[in-house]
Design an enzyme around this catalytic site. Sequence first.
Site, short mmCIF file in Angstrom:
data_model
loop_
_atom_site.label_atom_id
_atom_site.label_comp_id
_atom_site.label_asym_id
_atom_site.label_seq_id
_atom_site.Cartn_x
_atom_site.Cartn_y
_atom_site.Cartn_z
N HIS A 1 -3.11 54.56 54.45
CA HIS A 1 -2.66 53.33 55.19
C HIS A 1 -1.64 53.63 56.17
O HIS A 1 -1.12 54.67 56.40
CB HIS A 1 -1.95 52.38 54.05
CG HIS A 1 -3.09 51.81 53.07
ND1 HIS A 1 -3.44 52.47 51.97
CD2 HIS A 1 -3.58 50.64 53.24
CE1 HIS A 1 -4.38 51.41 51.41
NE2 HIS A 1 -4.55 50.35 52.11
N LYS B 1 3.43 50.32 55.36
CA LYS B 1 3.00 49.91 53.70
C LYS B 1 4.09 50.27 53.01
O LYS B 1 4.30 51.39 52.76
CB LYS B 1 1.54 50.42 53.71
CG LYS B 1 0.78 49.93 52.31
CD LYS B 1 -0.42 49.97 52.03
CE LYS B 1 -1.06 49.46 50.55
NZ LYS B 1 -0.70 47.77 50.52
#
Length: 238
Positions: A135, A139
């Site tokens: 990600h 995040k």
Amino acid sequence: MKIALIGYGKMGKAIEAIATAKGHEIIHRVDISSQHLLEKEHLQQADVAIEFTGPETAYNNILKCFEANVPVVCGSTGWLEKLSDVQALCQEKKQAFLYASNFSVGVNIFFEVNKRLAELMGNQPQYDVWMEEIHHTQKKDAPSGTAITLAEQVLEKVQRKKDWVNTGDAPEEQLSIISRRIDPAPGTHTITYTSAIDDISITHTAHSREGFASGAVIAAEWIKGKQGVFSMKDVLSL
């Protein structure tokens, strides 16, 4: 449909763009700086609330939606130790609640593929299994909520694995999840079964946030007027 948007970061803004393009109205926006404005009288004007904040605020935000008698679609992760409490309260108060670790239609189909593959591999002890998720660097949680959902599906069927750990160096009885944070990756999840003879991998790669945001709007459209606890399986009839 009138939507209260709780969480106005990148995901919230992507949801707003899709919702307004479909003819819906965002009547209330709450971000970190305006969290104190999440009041019952504002929420009551909405047909549904979409909640994408974080582990520190999600639980209380959901309770406020219940108090306002507004169906809530929640995509926040990192707070799931309280999920069963929310589900029980939703049933008790006859509210409507839908949680998903990932709202993407493709990811929810991927969940079903993952469960079937895990079922097939459950009786194949020559294969080890591990996971990787990638990600963007903003995040907050690791592993991702999607990765945890995938891992729990594997653990249910591959019983030689007892639990998951967020490390690449795990004992044989544990499912390893390797979390990488690389910009601008919106989300890639891979499950690999490996043996001395061959490897079998399945991967879902998101190209943008649009799939997640679109799924959240679809869920909001679906839950309007309903009561109960739901998931994307209900929305997509999976």
